[in-house]
Structures are given as C-alpha cells and as structure tokens.
Design a protein around this motif. Sequence first.
Motif, PDB file in Angstrom:
ATOM      1  N   MET A   1       0.789  -1.217   0.000  1.00 14.99           N
ATOM      2  CA  MET A   1       0.000   0.000   0.000  1.00 14.99           C
ATOM      3  C   MET A   1       0.831   1.281   0.000  1.00 14.99           C
ATOM      4  O   MET A   1       0.608   2.152  -0.824  1.00 14.99           O
ATOM      5  CB  MET A   1      -0.959  -0.009   1.198  1.00 14.99           C
ATOM      6  CG  MET A   1      -1.972   1.118   1.195  1.00 14.99           C
ATOM      7  SD  MET A   1      -1.421   2.667   1.922  1.00 14.99           S
ATOM      8  CE  MET A   1      -1.133   2.204   3.598  1.00 14.99           C
ATOM      9  N   LYS A   2       1.786   1.410   0.892  1.00 12.74           N
ATOM     10  CA  LYS A   2       2.523   2.673   1.005  1.00 12.74           C
ATOM     11  C   LYS A   2       3.280   3.010  -0.270  1.00 12.74           C
ATOM     12  O   LYS A   2       3.243   4.150  -0.740  1.00 12.74           O
ATOM     13  CB  LYS A   2       3.469   2.633   2.206  1.00 12.74           C
ATOM     14  CG  LYS A   2       2.729   2.748   3.513  1.00 12.74           C
ATOM     15  CD  LYS A   2       3.669   2.782   4.685  1.00 12.74           C
ATOM     16  CE  LYS A   2       2.860   2.826   5.977  1.00 12.74           C
ATOM     17  NZ  LYS A   2       3.702   2.774   7.164  1.00 12.74           N
ATOM     18  N   GLN A   3       3.959   2.023  -0.841  1.00 14.21           N
ATOM     19  CA  GLN A   3       4.718   2.280  -2.068  1.00 14.21           C
ATOM     20  C   GLN A   3       3.786   2.674  -3.208  1.00 14.21           C
ATOM     21  O   GLN A   3       4.033   3.659  -3.911  1.00 14.21           O
ATOM     22  CB  GLN A   3       5.534   1.054  -2.465  1.00 14.21           C
ATOM     23  CG  GLN A   3       6.300   1.254  -3.754  1.00 14.21           C
ATOM     24  CD  GLN A   3       6.982  -0.010  -4.240  1.00 14.21           C
ATOM     25  OE1 GLN A   3       6.883  -1.054  -3.620  1.00 14.21           O
ATOM     26  NE2 GLN A   3       7.666   0.093  -5.353  1.00 14.21           N
ATOM     27  N   LEU A   4       2.713   1.932  -3.402  1.00 18.20           N
ATOM     28  CA  LEU A   4       1.786   2.231  -4.497  1.00 18.20           C
ATOM     29  C   LEU A   4       1.036   3.538  -4.256  1.00 18.20           C
ATOM     30  O   LEU A   4       0.779   4.289  -5.194  1.00 18.20           O
ATOM     31  CB  LEU A   4       0.817   1.074  -4.699  1.00 18.20           C
ATOM     32  CG  LEU A   4       1.465  -0.184  -5.263  1.00 18.20           C
ATOM     33  CD1 LEU A   4       0.477  -1.344  -5.273  1.00 18.20           C
ATOM     34  CD2 LEU A   4       2.018   0.056  -6.647  1.00 18.20           C
ATOM     35  N   ARG A   5       0.715   3.827  -3.012  1.00 20.15           N
ATOM     36  CA  ARG A   5       0.052   5.093  -2.685  1.00 20.15           C
ATOM     37  C   ARG A   5       0.935   6.273  -3.091  1.00 20.15           C
ATOM     38  O   ARG A   5       0.466   7.238  -3.695  1.00 20.15           O
ATOM     39  CB  ARG A   5      -0.235   5.154  -1.186  1.00 20.15           C
ATOM     40  CG  ARG A   5      -0.857   6.463  -0.727  1.00 20.15           C
ATOM     41  CD  ARG A   5      -0.729   6.667   0.763  1.00 20.15           C
ATOM     42  NE  ARG A   5       0.673   6.769   1.133  1.00 20.15           N
ATOM     43  CZ  ARG A   5       1.142   6.595   2.357  1.00 20.15           C
ATOM     44  NH1 ARG A   5       0.325   6.290   3.341  1.00 20.15           N
ATOM     45  NH2 ARG A   5       2.417   6.719   2.612  1.00 20.15           N
ATOM     46  N   ASP A   6       2.224   6.180  -2.776  1.00 22.81           N
ATOM     47  CA  ASP A   6       3.137   7.273  -3.080  1.00 22.81           C
ATOM     48  C   ASP A   6       3.368   7.439  -4.581  1.00 22.81           C
ATOM     49  O   ASP A   6       3.534   8.552  -5.073  1.00 22.81           O
ATOM     50  CB  ASP A   6       4.468   7.070  -2.360  1.00 22.81           C
ATOM     51  CG  ASP A   6       4.335   7.196  -0.845  1.00 22.81           C
ATOM     52  OD1 ASP A   6       3.288   7.695  -0.370  1.00 22.81           O
ATOM     53  OD2 ASP A   6       5.270   6.784  -0.137  1.00 22.81           O
ATOM     54  N   VAL A   7       3.361   6.335  -5.323  1.00 24.98           N
ATOM     55  CA  VAL A   7       3.605   6.387  -6.766  1.00 24.98           C
ATOM     56  C   VAL A   7       2.337   6.756  -7.544  1.00 24.98           C
ATOM     57  O   VAL A   7       2.373   7.609  -8.427  1.00 24.98           O
ATOM     58  CB  VAL A   7       4.154   5.023  -7.274  1.00 24.98           C
ATOM     59  CG1 VAL A   7       4.218   4.991  -8.784  1.00 24.98           C
ATOM     60  CG2 VAL A   7       5.519   4.744  -6.673  1.00 24.98           C
ATOM     61  N   LEU A   8       1.215   6.130  -7.206  1.00 26.33           N
ATOM     62  CA  LEU A   8      -0.011   6.280  -8.000  1.00 26.33           C
ATOM     63  C   LEU A   8      -0.952   7.373  -7.499  1.00 26.33           C
ATOM     64  O   LEU A   8      -1.862   7.767  -8.210  1.00 26.33           O
ATOM     65  CB  LEU A   8      -0.752   4.938  -8.049  1.00 26.33           C
ATOM     66  CG  LEU A   8       0.041   3.797  -8.708  1.00 26.33           C
ATOM     67  CD1 LEU A   8      -0.736   2.491  -8.596  1.00 26.33           C
ATOM     68  CD2 LEU A   8       0.372   4.118 -10.147  1.00 26.33           C
TER      69      LEU A   8
END
Length: 78
Positions: free
Chosen positions: A62-69
């Motif tokens: 979640m955190k990685q994808l939240r920051d990217v997307l």
Amino acid sequence: MERQIKLIWDFRGPAAQKTAEHHVIHLKEYVAIEKLPITIIEYKILAPEHTIAYMVVNDEQMKQLRDVLKPHRGELYE
C-alpha cells in the motif's frame, strides 16, 4: 490472511464513467509493467456523475503504491 486495502480514484461529472474506465486501463498497464501480483482492478458507478476506479493491494504494497499512483483515498477491502 493479510489485510487488503482498496486504493480509490474518484471521478465526477458527465464524463466520470469514461474517465474511470480509461484510468483502469492505465492501472492495469502499470501492474503489468511492474509485474505486480495484483488482480483486482476495476471501476464502479456510484451515482450518475460519480464513478470510481480502484485496485486492491496487500497492506505491505500500500505505502509504495500510494506514493507512486496517488489515489484520492483508500479503505479496507472486504
């Protein structure tokens, strides 16, 4: 079982459905390019002028994808 998070993008207005459908295409492309194990990527019409695009990810992603997307919001997926 690991907690799952629904990342959500809100689209409003007369073109909301078409915009959400198109956003889903881009989300699926991103998942394919990054070779991510994500299978739930869809859109849902909530009202005549409010449609969401969403993808369901594991808590650890979640955190990685939240920051990217940059989704507009998120919620627990059940």
